[in-house]
Design a protein around this motif. Structure first.
Motif, PDB file in Angstrom:
ATOM      1  N   ASP A  95       0.845  -6.423  -1.514  1.00  0.00           N
ATOM      2  CA  ASP A  95       0.588  -7.853  -1.316  1.00  0.00           C
ATOM      3  C   ASP A  95       0.621  -8.538  -2.678  1.00  0.00           C
ATOM      4  OD1 ASP A  95      -0.315 -10.391  -0.742  1.00  0.00           O
ATOM      5  OD2 ASP A  95      -2.056  -9.755   0.436  1.00  0.00           O
ATOM      6  N   GLU A  96       1.791  -9.085  -3.029  1.00  0.00           N
ATOM      7  CA  GLU A  96       1.904  -9.690  -4.354  1.00  0.00           C
ATOM      8  C   GLU A  96       1.115 -10.989  -4.458  1.00  0.00           C
ATOM      9  OE1 GLU A  96       5.838 -11.333  -5.523  1.00  0.00           O
ATOM     10  OE2 GLU A  96       6.495 -10.658  -3.538  1.00  0.00           O
ATOM     11  N   GLY A  97       0.741 -11.577  -3.323  1.00  0.00           N
ATOM     12  CA  GLY A  97      -0.092 -12.775  -3.356  1.00  0.00           C
ATOM     13  C   GLY A  97      -1.445 -12.506  -3.996  1.00  0.00           C
ATOM     14  N   ILE A  98      -1.976 -11.279  -3.801  1.00  0.00           N
ATOM     15  CA  ILE A  98      -3.241 -10.921  -4.445  1.00  0.00           C
ATOM     16  C   ILE A  98      -3.074 -10.922  -5.957  1.00  0.00           C
ATOM     17  CG2 ILE A  98      -4.938  -9.078  -4.774  1.00  0.00           C
ATOM     18  CD1 ILE A  98      -4.500  -8.273  -1.871  1.00  0.00           C
ATOM     19  N   TYR A  99      -1.957 -10.357  -6.450  1.00  0.00           N
ATOM     20  CA  TYR A  99      -1.709 -10.334  -7.892  1.00  0.00           C
ATOM     21  C   TYR A  99      -1.571 -11.752  -8.434  1.00  0.00           C
ATOM     22  CZ  TYR A  99       0.226  -8.805 -12.386  1.00  0.00           C
ATOM     23  OH  TYR A  99       0.441  -8.586 -13.721  1.00  0.00           O
ATOM     24  N   GLN A 100      -0.866 -12.596  -7.718  1.00  0.00           N
ATOM     25  CA  GLN A 100      -0.684 -13.970  -8.175  1.00  0.00           C
ATOM     26  C   GLN A 100      -2.017 -14.714  -8.257  1.00  0.00           C
ATOM     27  OE1 GLN A 100       2.141 -15.501  -5.342  1.00  0.00           O
ATOM     28  NE2 GLN A 100       3.879 -14.443  -6.282  1.00  0.00           N
ATOM     29  N   GLU A 101      -2.873 -14.508  -7.258  1.00  0.00           N
ATOM     30  CA  GLU A 101      -4.176 -15.176  -7.291  1.00  0.00           C
ATOM     31  C   GLU A 101      -5.034 -14.636  -8.434  1.00  0.00           C
ATOM     32  OE1 GLU A 101      -7.879 -16.500  -4.379  1.00  0.00           O
ATOM     33  OE2 GLU A 101      -6.244 -15.264  -3.574  1.00  0.00           O
ATOM     34  N   SER A 102      -4.970 -13.324  -8.660  1.00  0.00           N
ATOM     35  CA  SER A 102      -5.716 -12.728  -9.768  1.00  0.00           C
ATOM     36  C   SER A 102      -5.248 -13.289 -11.107  1.00  0.00           C
ATOM     37  CB  SER A 102      -5.546 -11.199  -9.739  1.00  0.00           C
ATOM     38  OG  SER A 102      -6.191 -10.599 -10.841  1.00  0.00           O
TER      39      SER A 102
END
Length: 329
Positions: A92-99
């Motif tokens: 889930d690259e969205g988690i990385y982006q939010e981090s």
């Protein structure tokens, strides 16, 4: 699972960490095998120091991924093509982006307020770099047309920095490349001012890669600070196997975002922990690593200091993890 990015205090963190441990024990096969190998029963894990930390070397030989998830994106560690490189699959690259965004805004500011430049040749020259992904994402959030990367075209970088005086600029730079650039600037100065104070924020990302004579981190930061004429040099600490970043805003002291924590283990006994101020090996809890492993035993040396901060002091020499067949199977 609870929203890892809304952790407010130590109680929240412990609850989220234990919940994540139980989830990953059930869903990440390699982590479950490792925990079982250590004869650790999940029901007996009730504190952070009870949690087993997966040796970072595991990412070289195994796919560390939730068995119910699939992933097309992965990040790969640096090294030569002959080396066995670590690979971190991202479900889930969205988690990385939010981090990325939440950490940057907490420690530095809103990406939209900055022009981003990257002096990251060793990372640009290979694929699947988590650092390049991070800087790319910040550039997209920023949206400034001057954003861009530089390899070894130091003259172009210098001219751009001089034309951007008066604007807020972030320069992400790998250590050896920043030193090479300052060597170039020293030779090309020709009476031009190299004082970027109040304008330029330099964020060094580590990485001497044998390109320069080894020096302490404090010596490195002093050279870069003097060379750019800035008040402080920031640093960023992360790695291929993580989805979170700690930042140092000076003095070589890093601070974690609320969903990330550092524990210092005894370098000889991986199941005991050092008190604040004592040097040991760095264990990292990264709760953004939801679908791989949030509990990583690194081969970096460091020490915890007051205020939930830590220092990175180097690498463990000739390190190996004995007695775990998972590492070589």
């Amino acid at each position: 699972m609870k929203n890892r990015f809304l952790i407010q205090n130590e109680k929240d963190f412990l609850e989220a960490a234990l919940e994540t441990f139980r989830y990953q024990y059930e869903q990440v096969e390699v982590y479950r095998k490792f925990t079982d190998y250590l004869n650790i029963l999940p029901e007996n894990v009730k504190s952070l120091t009870d949690i087993p930390f997966l040796p970072i070397e595991m990412f070289k030989n195994h796919t560390i991924l939730d068995k119910t998830m699939s992933a097309d994106l992965f990040f790969q560690s640096s090294g030569t093509t002959r080396m066995n490189l670590s690979k971190h699959w991202i479900a889930d690259e969205g988690i990385y982006q939010e981090s990325i965004c939440r950490s940057f805004e907490r420690f530095i500011g809103k990406p939209e307020d900055f022009i981003f430049l990257g002096l990251l040749p060793s990372y640009l020259e290979r694929q699947h770099s988590s650092l390049i992904y991070m800087v790319d994402y910040l550039m997209k959030k920023s949206g400034h047309p001057e954003n861009g990367y530089f390899l070894y075209n130091h003259a172009d970088l210098l001219e751009l920095l001089l034309t951007l005086k008066g604007k807020k600029v972030i320069l992400f730079g790998v250590s050896f490349a920043l030193l090479d650039f300052l060597d170039f600037c020293s030779a090309e100065k020709n009476g031009r001012s190299m004082d970027f104070s109040g304008q330029l924020t330099v964020i060094e990302t580590g990485g001497m890669k044998g390109r320069k004579e080894e020096m302490t981190k404090d010596e490195l930061l002093k050279i870069i600070q003097d060379g750019f004429g800035t008040e402080r040099i920031y640093s960023e600490y992360s790695m291929t196997e993580l989805l979170s970043q700690a930042y140092s805003l000076g003095n070589n002291e890093y601070e974690c975002p609320g969903w990330m924590k550092i524990l210092i283990r005894n370098a000889e006994d991986p199941f005991s922990y050092e008190k604040e101020g004592r040097t040991g090996a760095i264990n990292i809890i990264d709760l953004a690593n939801t679908h791989s492993c949030s509990f990583i035993a690194t081969q970096d040396l460091g020490k915890a200091i007051a205020g939930n901060r830590f220092q990175v002091l180097g690498r463990i020499d000739h390190s190996d993890i004995r007695g775990c067949s998972l590492l070589v199977s």
